[in-house]
Design a protein around this motif. Sequence first.
Motif, PDB file in Angstrom:
ATOM      1  N   GLU A  69      90.594   5.751 -15.373  1.00  0.00           N
ATOM      2  CA  GLU A  69      90.235   6.100 -16.748  1.00  0.00           C
ATOM      3  C   GLU A  69      88.921   5.427 -17.153  1.00  0.00           C
ATOM      4  O   GLU A  69      88.121   6.002 -17.903  1.00  0.00           O
ATOM      5  N   HIS A  70      88.665   4.210 -16.623  1.00  0.00           N
ATOM      6  CA  HIS A  70      87.376   3.548 -16.870  1.00  0.00           C
ATOM      7  C   HIS A  70      86.238   4.347 -16.238  1.00  0.00           C
ATOM      8  O   HIS A  70      85.187   4.544 -16.842  1.00  0.00           O
ATOM      9  N   ARG A  71      86.478   4.787 -14.993  1.00  0.00           N
ATOM     10  CA  ARG A  71      85.426   5.540 -14.296  1.00  0.00           C
ATOM     11  C   ARG A  71      85.120   6.845 -15.023  1.00  0.00           C
ATOM     12  O   ARG A  71      83.967   7.210 -15.208  1.00  0.00           O
ATOM     13  N   ARG A  72      86.176   7.529 -15.468  1.00  0.00           N
ATOM     14  CA  ARG A  72      85.975   8.803 -16.182  1.00  0.00           C
ATOM     15  C   ARG A  72      85.210   8.591 -17.499  1.00  0.00           C
ATOM     16  O   ARG A  72      84.235   9.290 -17.788  1.00  0.00           O
ATOM     17  N   ALA A  73      85.651   7.614 -18.280  1.00  0.00           N
ATOM     18  CA  ALA A  73      85.031   7.380 -19.588  1.00  0.00           C
ATOM     19  C   ALA A  73      83.564   6.964 -19.430  1.00  0.00           C
ATOM     20  O   ALA A  73      82.712   7.362 -20.225  1.00  0.00           O
ATOM     21  N   LEU A  74      83.287   6.162 -18.411  1.00  0.00           N
ATOM     22  CA  LEU A  74      81.913   5.712 -18.191  1.00  0.00           C
ATOM     23  C   LEU A  74      81.008   6.894 -17.813  1.00  0.00           C
ATOM     24  O   LEU A  74      79.888   7.022 -18.319  1.00  0.00           O
ATOM     25  N   VAL A  75      81.519   7.784 -16.959  1.00  0.00           N
ATOM     26  CA  VAL A  75      80.752   8.976 -16.569  1.00  0.00           C
ATOM     27  C   VAL A  75      80.505   9.858 -17.800  1.00  0.00           C
ATOM     28  O   VAL A  75      79.391  10.337 -18.016  1.00  0.00           O
ATOM     29  N   GLU A  76      81.518   9.998 -18.635  1.00  0.00           N
ATOM     30  CA  GLU A  76      81.363  10.855 -19.822  1.00  0.00           C
ATOM     31  C   GLU A  76      80.412  10.235 -20.855  1.00  0.00           C
ATOM     32  O   GLU A  76      79.889  10.937 -21.716  1.00  0.00           O
ATOM     33  N   SER A  77      80.185   8.927 -20.762  1.00  0.00           N
ATOM     34  CA  SER A  77      79.281   8.285 -21.722  1.00  0.00           C
ATOM     35  C   SER A  77      77.811   8.454 -21.328  1.00  0.00           C
ATOM     36  O   SER A  77      76.926   7.994 -22.045  1.00  0.00           O
ATOM     37  N   LEU A  78      77.562   9.127 -20.201  1.00  0.00           N
ATOM     38  CA  LEU A  78      76.175   9.379 -19.773  1.00  0.00           C
ATOM     39  C   LEU A  78      75.588  10.591 -20.509  1.00  0.00           C
ATOM     40  O   LEU A  78      76.275  11.597 -20.700  1.00  0.00           O
ATOM     41  N   LYS A  79      74.305  10.475 -20.866  1.00  0.00           N
ATOM     42  CA  LYS A  79      73.614  11.563 -21.585  1.00  0.00           C
ATOM     43  C   LYS A  79      73.725  12.901 -20.858  1.00  0.00           C
ATOM     44  O   LYS A  79      73.900  13.944 -21.463  1.00  0.00           O
ATOM     45  N   VAL A  80      73.591  12.837 -19.537  1.00  0.00           N
ATOM     46  CA  VAL A  80      73.514  14.069 -18.737  1.00  0.00           C
ATOM     47  C   VAL A  80      74.854  14.813 -18.628  1.00  0.00           C
ATOM     48  O   VAL A  80      74.887  16.001 -18.321  1.00  0.00           O
ATOM     49  N   VAL A  81      75.950  14.127 -18.941  1.00  0.00           N
ATOM     50  CA  VAL A  81      77.282  14.705 -18.736  1.00  0.00           C
ATOM     51  C   VAL A  81      77.843  15.307 -20.026  1.00  0.00           C
ATOM     52  O   VAL A  81      77.846  14.668 -21.062  1.00  0.00           O
ATOM     53  N   ASP A  82      78.315  16.548 -19.940  1.00  0.00           N
ATOM     54  CA  ASP A  82      78.919  17.184 -21.107  1.00  0.00           C
ATOM     55  C   ASP A  82      80.407  16.894 -21.186  1.00  0.00           C
ATOM     56  O   ASP A  82      80.940  16.682 -22.256  1.00  0.00           O
ATOM     57  N   GLU A  83      81.063  16.903 -20.048  1.00  0.00           N
ATOM     58  CA  GLU A  83      82.504  16.625 -20.046  1.00  0.00           C
ATOM     59  C   GLU A  83      82.911  16.071 -18.690  1.00  0.00           C
ATOM     60  O   GLU A  83      82.453  16.553 -17.654  1.00  0.00           O
ATOM     61  N   ALA A  84      83.768  15.032 -18.715  1.00  0.00           N
ATOM     62  CA  ALA A  84      84.276  14.473 -17.458  1.00  0.00           C
ATOM     63  C   ALA A  84      85.789  14.422 -17.537  1.00  0.00           C
ATOM     64  O   ALA A  84      86.346  13.970 -18.538  1.00  0.00           O
ATOM     65  N   VAL A  85      86.443  14.910 -16.499  1.00  0.00           N
ATOM     66  CA  VAL A  85      87.914  14.877 -16.466  1.00  0.00           C
ATOM     67  C   VAL A  85      88.368  14.251 -15.151  1.00  0.00           C
ATOM     68  O   VAL A  85      87.626  14.235 -14.161  1.00  0.00           O
TER      69      VAL A  85
END
Lengths: 158, 158
Positions: A69-85
């Motif tokens: 869940e940390h890895r997912r949330a961190l990826v989703e907090s990137l400007k380039v990412v619209d959605e991470a699941v």
Amino acid sequence: MAKHRGKTVGKKGKVVLASGTFDLLHLGHVKYLEEAKKAGGRGATLFVIVARDRTVEKRKGEKPVMPEEHRRALVESLKVVDEAVLGYEDFDIGSVIEKIKPDVIAVGHDQKGIEEQVCKGVAQKKLPVQVVRISKFGKDELNSSLKIKRKITQLYKR
Amino acid sequence: MAKHRGKTVGKKGKVVLASGTFDLLHLGHVKYLEEAKKAGGRGATLFVIVARDRTVEKRKGEKPVMPEEHRRALVESLKVVDEAVLGYEDFDIGSVIEKIKPDVIAVGHDQKGIEEQVCKGVAQKKLPVQVVRISKFGKDELNSSLKIKRKITQLYKR
């Protein structure tokens, strides 16, 4: 305006699918995601599947350092990412493609296994999906989770 | 529209200044930055100073695991961050404040030394700056670079 998973995405923009473990997030990850989104052209939406702890454990024999869940949330907090699941435990690329309906699937330089699986799935089901391979960013820098772990182990071993 | 360091920032939004080393980027860092930006209210701009390798080495006796330019670029790739720059080797908070002109300075829970320095500098120069302390996110999770390093060292030591 197209709808994707209930969200409004870019005007006629392509949906790009990227995936990975993203343990110990580094610039190599960001560059891969940026190149992935670029492959979708103007107005593209980047959708990222982050591998579950159990999937990584099955594949590599050990869980990632950072919890899923940390890895997912961190990826989703990137400007380039619209959605991470988070990924699916029983990974079946055909079902993933049918569910997400990407126009482009971007595979990383270290995802040969996934690339083969994706190409096979796309060909079998005759899906209108473009598979793009993203090349590696940099050479000797700390752009791999493994290299970062090695550096830390060397620095702090007693 | 206000101008800040040559860039156009939010309509009448406040400028928030946050700082840190951001080695091995984790969710705790993102939460700190999100809370920092919130402290500036609607339309705030978040400006982040990332500590230089040499500054960290002087202060903690060792360089961070990730090189300074990687740490800076990774911080700037976060949605919440408007601009991230490397710090000044001879850190003088008064000069930093005069240069960046923040409305709010956000200090992290583990930045007591910096908080004292900031409060002293603000009081001495009678600057119109609000100093906000951001509390820690979570308790036992991997939300500290030190904990992550320890976990990796334990996992991979021989």
